[in-house]
Design a protein around this motif. Structure first.
Motif, PDB file in Angstrom:
ATOM      1  N   GLN A   1       0.753  -1.234  -0.071  1.00  0.00           N
ATOM      2  CA  GLN A   1       0.065   0.125   0.068  1.00  0.00           C
ATOM      3  C   GLN A   1       0.959   1.327   0.153  1.00  0.00           C
ATOM      4  O   GLN A   1       2.064   1.329   0.549  1.00  0.00           O
ATOM      5  CB  GLN A   1      -0.820   0.030   1.179  1.00  0.00           C
ATOM      6  CG  GLN A   1      -2.011  -1.034   1.278  1.00  0.00           C
ATOM      7  CD  GLN A   1      -2.607  -1.063   2.594  1.00  0.00           C
ATOM      8  OE1 GLN A   1      -2.919   0.230   2.897  1.00  0.00           O
ATOM      9  NE2 GLN A   1      -3.301  -2.137   2.969  1.00  0.00           N
ATOM     10  N   ALA A   2       0.238   2.349  -0.509  1.00  0.00           N
ATOM     11  CA  ALA A   2       0.844   3.809  -0.695  1.00  0.00           C
ATOM     12  C   ALA A   2      -0.169   4.689  -0.888  1.00  0.00           C
ATOM     13  O   ALA A   2      -1.448   4.565  -0.811  1.00  0.00           O
ATOM     14  CB  ALA A   2       1.882   3.670  -1.870  1.00  0.00           C
ATOM     15  N   THR A   3       0.554   5.947  -0.718  1.00  0.00           N
ATOM     16  CA  THR A   3      -0.338   7.146  -0.849  1.00  0.00           C
ATOM     17  C   THR A   3      -0.161   7.803  -2.062  1.00  0.00           C
ATOM     18  O   THR A   3       0.916   8.077  -2.513  1.00  0.00           O
ATOM     19  CB  THR A   3      -0.427   7.944   0.270  1.00  0.00           C
ATOM     20  OG1 THR A   3      -0.741   7.118   1.562  1.00  0.00           O
ATOM     21  CG2 THR A   3      -1.227   9.179   0.202  1.00  0.00           C
TER      22      THR A   3
ATOM     23  N   ASP B   1       4.683   4.046   2.788  1.00  0.00           N
ATOM     24  CA  ASP B   1       4.274   4.261   4.498  1.00  0.00           C
ATOM     25  C   ASP B   1       5.357   5.014   4.889  1.00  0.00           C
ATOM     26  O   ASP B   1       5.233   5.538   5.923  1.00  0.00           O
ATOM     27  CB  ASP B   1       3.763   3.174   4.958  1.00  0.00           C
ATOM     28  CG  ASP B   1       2.168   2.991   4.398  1.00  0.00           C
ATOM     29  OD1 ASP B   1       1.703   3.813   4.030  1.00  0.00           O
ATOM     30  OD2 ASP B   1       1.840   1.775   4.742  1.00  0.00           O
TER      31      ASP B   1
ATOM     32  N   ARG C   1      -5.565   6.417  -0.971  1.00  0.00           N
ATOM     33  CA  ARG C   1      -4.758   5.267  -0.804  1.00  0.00           C
ATOM     34  C   ARG C   1      -4.839   4.270  -1.818  1.00  0.00           C
ATOM     35  O   ARG C   1      -5.943   4.186  -2.553  1.00  0.00           O
ATOM     36  CB  ARG C   1      -5.318   4.459   0.338  1.00  0.00           C
ATOM     37  CG  ARG C   1      -4.947   5.028   1.895  1.00  0.00           C
ATOM     38  CD  ARG C   1      -3.589   5.168   1.975  1.00  0.00           C
ATOM     39  NE  ARG C   1      -3.082   4.071   2.569  1.00  0.00           N
ATOM     40  CZ  ARG C   1      -1.914   3.709   2.943  1.00  0.00           C
ATOM     41  NH1 ARG C   1      -0.989   4.376   2.852  1.00  0.00           N
ATOM     42  NH2 ARG C   1      -1.376   2.576   3.481  1.00  0.00           N
ATOM     43  N   VAL C   2      -3.506   3.784  -2.484  1.00  0.00           N
ATOM     44  CA  VAL C   2      -3.633   2.867  -3.356  1.00  0.00           C
ATOM     45  C   VAL C   2      -2.673   1.608  -3.182  1.00  0.00           C
ATOM     46  O   VAL C   2      -1.946   1.480  -2.291  1.00  0.00           O
ATOM     47  CB  VAL C   2      -2.825   3.774  -4.504  1.00  0.00           C
ATOM     48  CG1 VAL C   2      -3.493   4.844  -5.359  1.00  0.00           C
ATOM     49  CG2 VAL C   2      -1.348   4.171  -4.302  1.00  0.00           C
ATOM     50  N   ARG C   3      -2.918   0.712  -4.065  1.00  0.00           N
ATOM     51  CA  ARG C   3      -2.156  -0.683  -3.891  1.00  0.00           C
ATOM     52  C   ARG C   3      -1.186  -0.365  -5.273  1.00  0.00           C
ATOM     53  O   ARG C   3      -1.627  -0.264  -5.984  1.00  0.00           O
ATOM     54  CB  ARG C   3      -3.228  -1.759  -4.072  1.00  0.00           C
ATOM     55  CG  ARG C   3      -2.510  -3.035  -3.745  1.00  0.00           C
ATOM     56  CD  ARG C   3      -3.484  -4.271  -3.738  1.00  0.00           C
ATOM     57  NE  ARG C   3      -4.251  -4.425  -5.069  1.00  0.00           N
ATOM     58  CZ  ARG C   3      -3.632  -5.421  -6.041  1.00  0.00           C
ATOM     59  NH1 ARG C   3      -2.497  -5.649  -6.058  1.00  0.00           N
ATOM     60  NH2 ARG C   3      -4.383  -5.301  -7.276  1.00  0.00           N
TER      61      ARG C   3
ATOM     62  N   GLN D   1      -6.880   1.401  -3.593  1.00  0.00           N
ATOM     63  CA  GLN D   1      -7.072   0.302  -2.282  1.00  0.00           C
ATOM     64  C   GLN D   1      -8.476   0.226  -2.249  1.00  0.00           C
ATOM     65  O   GLN D   1      -9.111   1.254  -1.793  1.00  0.00           O
ATOM     66  CB  GLN D   1      -6.072   0.753  -1.291  1.00  0.00           C
ATOM     67  CG  GLN D   1      -6.111   0.019   0.139  1.00  0.00           C
ATOM     68  CD  GLN D   1      -5.714  -1.463  -0.064  1.00  0.00           C
ATOM     69  OE1 GLN D   1      -4.612  -1.793  -0.815  1.00  0.00           O
ATOM     70  NE2 GLN D   1      -6.186  -2.321   0.630  1.00  0.00           N
ATOM     71  N   THR D   2      -8.927  -1.050  -2.045  1.00  0.00           N
ATOM     72  CA  THR D   2     -10.238  -1.048  -1.507  1.00  0.00           C
ATOM     73  C   THR D   2     -10.374  -2.234  -0.417  1.00  0.00           C
ATOM     74  O   THR D   2      -9.249  -3.216  -0.040  1.00  0.00           O
ATOM     75  CB  THR D   2     -11.150  -1.798  -2.526  1.00  0.00           C
ATOM     76  OG1 THR D   2     -10.472  -3.144  -2.960  1.00  0.00           O
ATOM     77  CG2 THR D   2     -11.170  -1.124  -3.799  1.00  0.00           C
ATOM     78  N   PHE D   3     -11.199  -1.952   0.651  1.00  0.00           N
ATOM     79  CA  PHE D   3     -11.087  -2.552   1.785  1.00  0.00           C
ATOM     80  C   PHE D   3     -11.930  -3.732   1.716  1.00  0.00           C
ATOM     81  O   PHE D   3     -13.156  -3.859   1.000  1.00  0.00           O
ATOM     82  CB  PHE D   3     -11.773  -2.033   2.941  1.00  0.00           C
ATOM     83  CG  PHE D   3     -10.524  -0.635   3.133  1.00  0.00           C
ATOM     84  CD1 PHE D   3      -9.456  -1.057   3.856  1.00  0.00           C
ATOM     85  CD2 PHE D   3     -10.978   0.455   2.728  1.00  0.00           C
ATOM     86  CE1 PHE D   3      -8.287   0.086   4.238  1.00  0.00           C
ATOM     87  CE2 PHE D   3      -9.964   1.657   2.869  1.00  0.00           C
ATOM     88  CZ  PHE D   3      -8.715   1.252   3.447  1.00  0.00           C
TER      89      PHE D   3
END
Length: 67
Positions: free
Chosen positions: A2-4, A20, A45-47, A65-67
Motif C-alpha cells: 500500500q501507498a498514498t 508508508d 490510498r493505492v495498492r 486500495q479497496t477494503f
C-alpha cells in the motif's frame, strides 16, 4: 503493498506515490494503465506493485486500495 498517491499528471498519466515510510516512488503511464484507473487524486490510498531497490525502485502497477 500500500501507498498514498502523491503526484499525478493526467496528461502524461505519470506521477509518484509515497510509501508508508515517506519514500517517494515514481510511476509511469504503463503502471497507471495496468491498474485500470481513469483518474488519481493526491492523498488517495493505492495498492501498488514495485520492482527494484533503493533509488532504482519503480512502480509497475497502481490501483485504488479497496477494503
Amino acid at each position: 503493498m500500500q501507498a498514498t498517491a502523491y503526484t499525478y499528471d493526467p496528461e502524461t498519466r505519470t506521477g509518484s506515490v509515497l510509501l508508508d515510510d515517506g519514500t517517494p516512488v515514481p510511476f509511469d503511464a504503463a503502471a497507471f494503465d495496468a491498474g485500470g484507473l481513469r483518474l488519481l487524486r493526491p492523498g488517495q490510498r493505492v495498492r501498488i506493485e514495485a520492482e527494484g531497490q533503493g533509488p532504482d525502485r519503480r512502480v509497475t502497477f497502481v490501483t485504488l486500495q479497496t477494503f
